[in-house]
Design an enzyme around this catalytic site. Structure first.
Site, short mmCIF file in Angstrom:
data_model
loop_
_atom_site.label_atom_id
_atom_site.label_comp_id
_atom_site.label_asym_id
_atom_site.label_seq_id
_atom_site.Cartn_x
_atom_site.Cartn_y
_atom_site.Cartn_z
N LYS A 81 41.00 37.23 30.99
CA LYS A 81 41.21 38.30 31.98
C LYS A 81 41.69 39.62 31.38
O LYS A 81 41.40 40.68 31.92
CB LYS A 81 42.20 37.82 33.04
CG LYS A 81 41.64 36.78 33.98
CD LYS A 81 42.68 36.43 35.04
CE LYS A 81 42.08 35.57 36.13
NZ LYS A 81 42.94 35.50 37.31
N ASP A 118 42.03 39.69 43.28
CA ASP A 118 43.10 38.80 43.78
C ASP A 118 43.98 39.53 44.81
O ASP A 118 44.32 38.95 45.85
CB ASP A 118 43.98 38.31 42.62
CG ASP A 118 43.33 37.15 41.87
OD1 ASP A 118 42.44 36.49 42.45
OD2 ASP A 118 43.72 36.91 40.72
#
Ligand code: NAP
Length: 297
Positions: A81, A118
């Protein structure tokens, strides 16, 4: 069809026009994403396919992705990520703050953008559940990557009134609190997860559980004492394996409105899907596919 092979579904074709999406990570063996995204592609009748790629070398993967115009986008998971960020052409402000990207999208002109769904996905899950955040007092447990993304989204776009971050390492929570407060102006207090949880929940409106506590195989663990839960508290547990965590069960018993972790997973995936296809995501197809997989756990 040869013995041992499943017949190919009539409504699912792969041909020279198929557009590709994927999750990259290492490992990727337990990802629910292929089930969810492919179910949504089928429901929408799109000639797209979504695969899971175990990637060792992020830089070489991105070079390969750039060379394939039909490669529309990727979900990015642990441990890539952060590592993908320097290889992309643009990073959205939420991902820049979170310091991590979970979505790569091929934009017009073939540039690759990075964003984090997210935070926005969790905002969408709360909106879909009819839980307003504006002016609310929100308590988070944990101070890791997911809490970082969601706390910033709640403060910046959710317009919450005040945040409390509780972690087993209060110094880590304090560093994140200072960043969120500096960048959004929202008041953020911190504390020790086990010592301060009961006091912090007294008078709080929303609990966001952001540690892995309660995740399979430790299904009976919870970092929140059941007696600290009250009906005025909406409880969201980021853990989605199992679907009904101990915390969710305790919260239901205490009369709290609950939001399951799967709703964040679905909403953040729906935002990815919409970025790659330009269409509204058939969210029910995604949910059905995810729930089917969780039942098989
Ligand atoms: P992470 O970056 O590793 O952060 C985990 C956090 O939990 C850290 O603050 C860590 O503390 C704390 N923690 C871990 N074990 C603990 C324990 N035994 N007691 C107290 N604190 C503990 O992980 P993440 O990416 O933020 O993910 C957190 C959870 O959310 C995971 O369960 C993940 O599966 C879930 N998640 C769900 C979704 C969804 O779509 N529903 C999306 C992302 C993540 P230290 O910093 O001290 O280690």
């Amino acid at each position: 069809v040869a013995p041992g092979l499943k017949p190919v579904n009539d409504d699912f074709r792969i041909d020279t026009a198929t557009q590709l999406c994927a999750v990259i990570g290492n490992p990727v063996g337990h990802s629910l994403s292929p089930h969810m995204h492919n179910a949504a592609f089928r429901a929408a009748g799109l000639n797209y396919a979504y695969l899971a790629f175990q990637v060792e070398d992020v830089a070489r993967f991105i070079t390969g992705m750039r060379a394939m115009p039909s490669f529309r986008g990727c979900s990015v998971t642990i441990p890539h990520k952060e590592a993908v960020m320097p290889h992309l052409d643009s990073i959205d402000p939420m991902a820049a703050f979170a310091g991590s990207v979970n979505t790569i999208t091929r934009e017009a002109g073939d540039s690759l953008s990075g964003r984090s769904t997210d935070g926005p996905g969790t905002l969408r899950a709360f909106a879909d559940a009819g839980v307003a955040l504006e002016g609310k007092r929100v308590v988070f447990t944990g101070a890791g990557g997911a809490v970082r993304a969601v706390a910033f989204a709640f403060a910046d776009q959710g317009k919450v009134g005040a945040l409390t971050l509780l972690a087993r390492d209060p110094a880590k929570a304090a560093r994140l609190a200072a960043e969120v407060s500096d960048k959004t102006g929202v008041e953020v207090s911190v504390g020790d997860l086990s010592a301060d949880i009961a006091g912090a929940l007294d008078g709080a409106d929303v609990l966001v559980q952001g540690t892995p506590i309660g995740m399979s195989p430790n299904k009976d663990a919870s970092c929140v004492p059941a007696e600290a839960l009250h009906p005025g508290l909406t409880v969201f547990d980021m853990v989605y394996r199992p679907h009904e965590t101990r915390l969710i069960r305790d919260a239901k018993a205490a009369g709290c409105p609950v939001i399951h972790g799967i709703e964040m997973l679905i909403a953040q995936a729906a935002l990815q899907w919409e970025g790659w296809t330009g269409q509204d995501c058939p969210v029910d197809a995604m949910r059905q596919a995810a729930m089917l997989q969780l039942q098989e756990d």
